[in-house]
Enzyme design. Structure first.
Site, PDB file in Angstrom:
ATOM      1  N   ARG A  88     -22.200 -47.300  17.504  1.00  0.00           N
ATOM      2  CA  ARG A  88     -21.220 -46.992  18.555  1.00  0.00           C
ATOM      3  C   ARG A  88     -21.092 -45.473  18.736  1.00  0.00           C
ATOM      4  O   ARG A  88     -20.878 -44.975  19.829  1.00  0.00           O
ATOM      5  CB  ARG A  88     -19.846 -47.571  18.189  1.00  0.00           C
ATOM      6  N   ASP A 148     -11.740 -56.981  15.553  1.00  0.00           N
ATOM      7  CA  ASP A 148     -12.351 -57.073  14.216  1.00  0.00           C
ATOM      8  C   ASP A 148     -11.634 -58.123  13.366  1.00  0.00           C
ATOM      9  O   ASP A 148     -12.258 -58.849  12.586  1.00  0.00           O
ATOM     10  CB  ASP A 148     -12.323 -55.700  13.534  1.00  0.00           C
ATOM     11  N   ARG A 151     -12.758 -61.541  14.381  1.00  0.00           N
ATOM     12  CA  ARG A 151     -14.080 -61.830  13.798  1.00  0.00           C
ATOM     13  C   ARG A 151     -13.961 -62.128  12.301  1.00  0.00           C
ATOM     14  O   ARG A 151     -14.690 -62.964  11.762  1.00  0.00           O
ATOM     15  CB  ARG A 151     -15.023 -60.646  14.040  1.00  0.00           C
ATOM     16  N   HIS A 175     -13.229 -48.432  13.879  1.00  0.00           N
ATOM     17  CA  HIS A 175     -13.970 -49.510  14.543  1.00  0.00           C
ATOM     18  C   HIS A 175     -15.453 -49.127  14.558  1.00  0.00           C
ATOM     19  O   HIS A 175     -16.009 -48.726  15.579  1.00  0.00           O
ATOM     20  CB  HIS A 175     -13.420 -49.703  15.961  1.00  0.00           C
TER      21      HIS A 175
HETATM   22  N1  LIG Z   1     -13.350 -51.269  21.395  1.00  0.00           N
HETATM   23  C1  LIG Z   1     -14.014 -52.413  21.307  1.00  0.00           C
HETATM   24  O1  LIG Z   1     -13.704 -53.272  20.488  1.00  0.00           O
HETATM   25  C2  LIG Z   1     -15.152 -52.673  22.237  1.00  0.00           C
HETATM   26  C3  LIG Z   1     -15.669 -51.673  22.998  1.00  0.00           C
HETATM   27  N2  LIG Z   1     -16.691 -51.905  23.871  1.00  0.00           N
HETATM   28  C4  LIG Z   1     -17.125 -50.776  24.692  1.00  0.00           C
HETATM   29  O2  LIG Z   1     -16.651 -50.983  26.019  1.00  0.00           O
HETATM   30  C5  LIG Z   1     -17.488 -50.260  26.931  1.00  0.00           C
HETATM   31  C6  LIG Z   1     -17.886 -51.160  28.092  1.00  0.00           C
HETATM   32  O3  LIG Z   1     -18.758 -52.166  27.673  1.00  0.00           O
HETATM   33  P1  LIG Z   1     -19.354 -53.227  28.717  1.00  0.00           P
HETATM   34  O4  LIG Z   1     -18.282 -53.702  29.610  1.00  0.00           O
HETATM   35  O5  LIG Z   1     -20.156 -54.185  27.962  1.00  0.00           O
HETATM   36  O6  LIG Z   1     -20.321 -52.276  29.567  1.00  0.00           O
HETATM   37  P2  LIG Z   1     -20.845 -52.530  31.066  1.00  0.00           P
HETATM   38  O7  LIG Z   1     -21.999 -51.634  31.270  1.00  0.00           O
HETATM   39  O8  LIG Z   1     -21.005 -53.989  31.319  1.00  0.00           O
HETATM   40  O9  LIG Z   1     -19.631 -52.041  31.970  1.00  0.00           O
HETATM   41  C7  LIG Z   1     -19.209 -50.704  32.022  1.00  0.00           C
HETATM   42  C8  LIG Z   1     -18.757 -50.424  33.444  1.00  0.00           C
HETATM   43  O10 LIG Z   1     -18.187 -49.113  33.491  1.00  0.00           O
HETATM   44  C9  LIG Z   1     -18.475 -48.607  34.796  1.00  0.00           C
HETATM   45  N3  LIG Z   1     -18.307 -47.161  34.831  1.00  0.00           N
HETATM   46  C10 LIG Z   1     -19.112 -46.209  34.321  1.00  0.00           C
HETATM   47  N4  LIG Z   1     -18.599 -44.973  34.577  1.00  0.00           N
HETATM   48  C11 LIG Z   1     -17.449 -45.183  35.257  1.00  0.00           C
HETATM   49  C12 LIG Z   1     -16.463 -44.318  35.791  1.00  0.00           C
HETATM   50  N5  LIG Z   1     -16.576 -42.988  35.690  1.00  0.00           N
HETATM   51  N6  LIG Z   1     -15.413 -44.853  36.427  1.00  0.00           N
HETATM   52  C13 LIG Z   1     -15.294 -46.204  36.556  1.00  0.00           C
HETATM   53  N7  LIG Z   1     -16.195 -47.076  36.067  1.00  0.00           N
HETATM   54  C14 LIG Z   1     -17.261 -46.568  35.431  1.00  0.00           C
HETATM   55  C15 LIG Z   1     -19.897 -49.048  35.055  1.00  0.00           C
HETATM   56  O11 LIG Z   1     -20.230 -49.004  36.444  1.00  0.00           O
HETATM   57  C16 LIG Z   1     -19.889 -50.463  34.483  1.00  0.00           C
HETATM   58  O12 LIG Z   1     -19.614 -51.427  35.489  1.00  0.00           O
HETATM   59  C17 LIG Z   1     -18.653 -49.735  26.096  1.00  0.00           C
HETATM   60  O13 LIG Z   1     -18.458 -48.386  25.753  1.00  0.00           O
HETATM   61  C18 LIG Z   1     -18.614 -50.619  24.851  1.00  0.00           C
HETATM   62  O14 LIG Z   1     -19.204 -50.000  23.737  1.00  0.00           O
HETATM   63  C19 LIG Z   1     -17.233 -53.143  24.011  1.00  0.00           C
HETATM   64  C20 LIG Z   1     -16.756 -54.188  23.269  1.00  0.00           C
HETATM   65  C21 LIG Z   1     -15.698 -54.040  22.311  1.00  0.00           C
HETATM   66  O1  LIG Z   2     -20.455 -53.557  19.037  1.00  0.00           O
HETATM   67  C1  LIG Z   2     -20.241 -52.842  20.021  1.00  0.00           C
HETATM   68  O2  LIG Z   2     -20.886 -51.840  20.307  1.00  0.00           O
HETATM   69  C2  LIG Z   2     -19.098 -53.209  20.919  1.00  0.00           C
HETATM   70  C3  LIG Z   2     -17.903 -53.326  20.082  1.00  0.00           C
HETATM   71  O3  LIG Z   2     -17.253 -52.367  19.771  1.00  0.00           O
HETATM   72  C4  LIG Z   2     -17.692 -54.630  19.454  1.00  0.00           C
HETATM   73  O4  LIG Z   2     -18.117 -55.669  19.972  1.00  0.00           O
HETATM   74  O5  LIG Z   2     -17.070 -54.627  18.386  1.00  0.00           O
END
Ligand SMILES: NC(=O)C1=CN([C@@H]2O[C@H](COP(=O)(O)OP(=O)(O)OC[C@H]3O[C@@H](n4cnc5c(N)ncnc54)[C@H](O)[C@@H]3O)[C@@H](O)[C@H]2O)C=CC1
Ligand SMILES: O=C([O-])CC(=O)C(=O)O
Length: 308
Positions: A88, A148, A151, A175
């Site tokens: 990450r 987490d 999970r 995380h």
């Molecule tokens: N904290 C957590 O537990 C988790 C964090 N994540 C994180 O969440 C983020 C998103 O993941 P996904 O949805 O799978 O990615 P994704 O690629 O499916 O969606 C991201 C979206 O953000 C948009 N985007 C990019 N720059 C932008 C901006 N300046 N303004 C508005 N929209 C913008 C893109 O066009 C895209 O549609 C990633 O960084 C991922 O690592 C994902 C899962 C869990």
């Molecule tokens: O694994 C990743 O990169 C996205 C995330 O944070 C999660 O699913 O826990």
């Protein structure tokens, strides 16, 4: 209750869907930079309303922040996800710029909002929002521990051969694949410590499987997960909207709590209408304390890469 979700990608759309299905918000605005994408996701989701029985109004916006004005809660999911083999932390270069710009635009139109940060590396992105926006600390919340912990419960139930609803447990710390601290000592099956049912070795396996939960899914899916992340965010937004005062492990700015300072990391907090109502400073064993300190050192190292 008006909620904005920035990022109409996998996680953002899942957040919006679960928030709508739980039917506690009057309005959800999805915003994305990609032309028409958020509008399309919003329309598709609205066409599930009669099927799923919700009244939440979902609208989409292509980068027009006036549509997000006066949101009570804003969720930031914009940014790139990792691919198999990545950590990450490797996402910091692109995501820091996006999160900084997005949080500033959100606050300009919703000065009283509570922000939930999802984009990775989440603890560092949460710290970045602190450093760059000046919002009070109770209104900046990082989502990681809720996911987490879900999970962890999944893995515990699997090891115990028990229904997930019989199992309780919490993950604190950063995380990240290395930084999570699953609190196996405090995990229970219907109030009975899980150590009564499974061996130390099996419990250690549960811990390791939990820590690499995100990486395991990224390996299977080719991109990172979205259903459980979306559900975790929706649970946190619901606790704020309904002022439930439930405890969630969330990334929050620590100022001496758990002996840590000047970083955001996952610890138990009470969520309510003010966002983080309080930090719950539970007693940790010496081993848990030292794992949390190691985790904090990792988060601080990533924070040091930010250009503040
Ligand atoms: N904290 C957590 O537990 C988790 C964090 N994540 C994180 O969440 C983020 C998103 O993941 P996904 O949805 O799978 O990615 P994704 O690629 O499916 O969606 C991201 C979206 O953000 C948009 N985007 C990019 N720059 C932008 C901006 N300046 N303004 C508005 N929209 C913008 C893109 O066009 C895209 O549609 C990633 O960084 C991922 O690592 C994902 C899962 C869990
Ligand atoms: O694994 C990743 O990169 C996205 C995330 O944070 C999660 O699913 O826990």
């Amino acid at each position: 209750m008006k909620v904005t979700v920035v990022g109409a990608g996998a996680v953002g759309a899942s957040c919006a869907e679960y928030i709508a299905i739980k039917n506690f918000a009057s309005e959800v605005v999805i915003l994305d930079i990609k032309e028409g994408f958020a509008e399309g996701k919003a329309m598709d989701l609205m066409q599930t309303a009669s099927l799923n029985g919700f009244d939440t109004k979902i609208t989409g916006s292509t980068n027009d922040y006036t549509k997000t004005a006066n949101s009570d809660v804003c969720v930031i999911t914009s940014g790139i996800p990792r691919k198999p083999g990545m950590t990450r932390e490797e996402l910091i270069g692109i995501n820091a710029g996006i999160v900084k710009m997005v949080s500033a635009s959100l606050i300009e139109h919703s000065p009283n909002t509570i922000i939930i940060v999802v984009s990775n590396p989440m603890d560092t992105m949460t710290y970045l929002v602190h450093k760059t926006t000046g919002l009070p600390k109770n209104r900046i919340i990082g989502m990681g521990g809720a996911l987490d912990s879900a999970r962890f419960k999944y893995r515990l139930a699997e090891a115990l051969g028990a229904p997930i609803s019989d199992v309780d447990g919490m993950v604190i710390g950063g995380h990240s694949d290395k930084g999570m601290v699953p609190l196996t000592r405090l995990a229970t099956r219907n109030s009975v410590p899980v150590s009564e049912f499974i061996s130390e070795e099996r419990l250690e396996q549960v811990k390791q499987d939990t820590k690499v939960g995100g990486a395991t899914l990224t390996g299977l899916l080719g991109t990172s997960a979205w259903y459980a992340p979306g559900a975790a965010v929706s649970g946190m937004v619901q606790a704020i909207a309904c002022d439930t005062k439930k405890i969630f492990p969330c990334s929050t700015l620590l100022e001496g709590e758990f002996g840590l300072n000047d970083l955001c990391i996952g610890v138990p907090v009470v969520l309510g209408k003010n966002g983080i109502e309080s930090i719950v400073e539970i007693n940790l064993s010496d081993a848990e304390k030292s794992h949390l300190e190691e985790s904090a050192a990792g988060v601080s190292k990533t924070n040091s890469l930010l250009e503040l």
